[in-house]
Design an enzyme around this catalytic site. Sequence first.
Site, PDB file in Angstrom:
ATOM      1  N   ALA A  35       0.696  -1.294  -0.041  1.00  0.00           N
ATOM      2  CA  ALA A  35       0.087  -0.020   0.018  1.00  0.00           C
ATOM      3  C   ALA A  35       1.017   1.203  -0.032  1.00  0.00           C
ATOM      4  CB  ALA A  35      -1.059   0.052   1.104  1.00  0.00           C
ATOM      5  N   LEU A  36       1.732   1.291  -0.897  1.00  0.00           N
ATOM      6  CA  LEU A  36       2.977   2.272  -0.724  1.00  0.00           C
ATOM      7  C   LEU A  36       2.307   3.748  -1.124  1.00  0.00           C
ATOM      8  CD1 LEU A  36       5.783   0.217  -2.636  1.00  0.00           C
ATOM      9  CD2 LEU A  36       5.155   0.232   0.001  1.00  0.00           C
ATOM     10  N   HIS A  40       6.680   5.860   1.696  1.00  0.00           N
ATOM     11  CA  HIS A  40       7.410   4.672   1.494  1.00  0.00           C
ATOM     12  C   HIS A  40       8.537   5.054   0.292  1.00  0.00           C
ATOM     13  CE1 HIS A  40       3.914   2.536   2.916  1.00  0.00           C
ATOM     14  NE2 HIS A  40       4.649   2.039   3.645  1.00  0.00           N
ATOM     15  N   GLN A  67       2.190  -9.639  13.420  1.00  0.00           N
ATOM     16  CA  GLN A  67       2.234  -8.276  14.036  1.00  0.00           C
ATOM     17  C   GLN A  67       0.804  -7.711  14.312  1.00  0.00           C
ATOM     18  OE1 GLN A  67       5.012  -6.708  11.057  1.00  0.00           O
ATOM     19  NE2 GLN A  67       3.753  -4.723  11.338  1.00  0.00           N
ATOM     20  N   ASP A 157       6.870   5.580  12.327  1.00  0.00           N
ATOM     21  CA  ASP A 157       6.810   4.558  13.482  1.00  0.00           C
ATOM     22  C   ASP A 157       7.864   4.448  14.236  1.00  0.00           C
ATOM     23  OD1 ASP A 157       4.326   3.393  12.393  1.00  0.00           O
ATOM     24  OD2 ASP A 157       5.156   2.997  10.603  1.00  0.00           O
ATOM     25  N   GLN A 160       8.949   1.613  16.450  1.00  0.00           N
ATOM     26  CA  GLN A 160       9.471   0.432  15.878  1.00  0.00           C
ATOM     27  C   GLN A 160      10.884   0.684  15.218  1.00  0.00           C
ATOM     28  OE1 GLN A 160       6.970  -1.619  12.609  1.00  0.00           O
ATOM     29  NE2 GLN A 160       8.177   0.001  11.145  1.00  0.00           N
ATOM     30  N   VAL A 183       6.874  11.809   6.173  1.00  0.00           N
ATOM     31  CA  VAL A 183       6.493  12.565   5.056  1.00  0.00           C
ATOM     32  C   VAL A 183       4.722  12.967   5.342  1.00  0.00           C
ATOM     33  CG1 VAL A 183       5.786  12.709   2.588  1.00  0.00           C
ATOM     34  CG2 VAL A 183       7.970  11.428   3.326  1.00  0.00           C
ATOM     35  N   SER A 192       0.217   7.630   5.937  1.00  0.00           N
ATOM     36  CA  SER A 192       0.182   6.344   6.638  1.00  0.00           C
ATOM     37  C   SER A 192      -0.769   5.489   5.512  1.00  0.00           C
ATOM     38  CB  SER A 192      -0.430   6.327   7.939  1.00  0.00           C
ATOM     39  OG  SER A 192      -0.932   5.050   8.520  1.00  0.00           O
TER      40      SER A 192
HETATM   41  O1  PAF Z   1       6.311  -0.734   9.203  1.00  0.00           O
HETATM   42  C1  PAF Z   1       5.924  -1.515   8.754  1.00  0.00           C
HETATM   43  O2  PAF Z   1       5.237  -1.506   7.535  1.00  0.00           O
HETATM   44  C2  PAF Z   1       6.112  -3.029   9.180  1.00  0.00           C
HETATM   45  O3  PAF Z   1       5.965  -3.230  10.523  1.00  0.00           O
HETATM   46  C3  PAF Z   1       7.367  -3.616   8.722  1.00  0.00           C
HETATM   47  C4  PAF Z   1       8.584  -2.803   9.248  1.00  0.00           C
HETATM   48  C5  PAF Z   1       7.613  -3.772   7.145  1.00  0.00           C
HETATM   49  C6  PAF Z   1       7.525  -5.271   9.332  1.00  0.00           C
HETATM   50  O4  PAF Z   1       6.328  -5.756   8.921  1.00  0.00           O
END
Ligand code: PAF
Length: 300
Positions: A35-36, A40, A67, A157, A160, A183, A192
């Site tokens: 879903a770029l 990204h 996750q 994130d 993360q 961004v 997002s």
């Molecule tokens: O940030 C994300 O899109 C995800 O948490 C990742 C780092 C690709 C891991 O699945």
Amino acid sequence: MTSDPLLAPTREELQRALEARKAPGLLALVPTMGALHAGHASLMRVARDRVWDGGQVVASVFVNPLQFAPGEDLDRYPRTLDADLEVCAREGVDVVFAPSVDEVYPGGDPQVTVDPGPLAAQLEGASRPGHFAGVLTVVATLFGLVRPDVAVFGQKDYQQLALVQRMSRDLCLGVEVVGAETVREADGLALSSRNRYLDADQRRRATVLSRALAAAAERAPYGLPAARWAAMRVLDEEPESEVGLDYLAIRTPDLQVVIDEHPAEPTPARVLIAATVGTTRLIDNLPLLLGGGRAAVAAD
Ligand code: PAF
């Protein structure tokens, strides 16, 4: 001019693609769940800049079930591979690893997973138990499959990013983990993939997160209470029924320490927010310089 990246849906094809494009320079990985969007794309540009001289960039597109907790949006998470490949082509990605769940976890969920430690039980982790164990497990798996020199993650994130940096350091994985700037839309909303869940009214209300963070950053020189007060004043503009605040936290940049005093010198810190807008949970964060100004000034 753009050239299509090699698409590798399996581990074998990934290895073949890496061999075929073998380059003398660095190898960078941009892990994504697809879903770029422009956020990204900016990670891919940071990766490209890091390996520019003869290196190659691999992007992974994988919606990682580990996750997501039961009841979260695993099933409805947007899957847009064709459009994702176009983004990767535009950004000069060399290889796109887009595996199935069986390909990443042959034989079912892995028996051995990464324990993300105490930070993972706080902030996002407090609301999403198990989330960061799932994230670090897939990131460690991707590091093992791709063997990158560098991996690029978004600062949006932030927890993360902090945990992946910590994992690479603590487990000596030898991957340099780079954080790329968030961004934003013109009105401040952090990009997002989940923004597409928002209807027009929610989309308008969602700017309250970045506005609250900006207010906190502006008042931060006057100390923690002033920064919190400024953010809460912005958040109070939205009814709780529309925007439900989960946390507003101010921590050291590595997130390890909750700041609870007024530093005499301007001290780098991070302000983080999570809120549910409608039914969509959104997060955002900003750097700030805390302290150094007069402590008692909370309001004009
Ligand atoms: O940030 C994300 O899109 C995800 O948490 C990742 C780092 C690709 C891991 O699945």
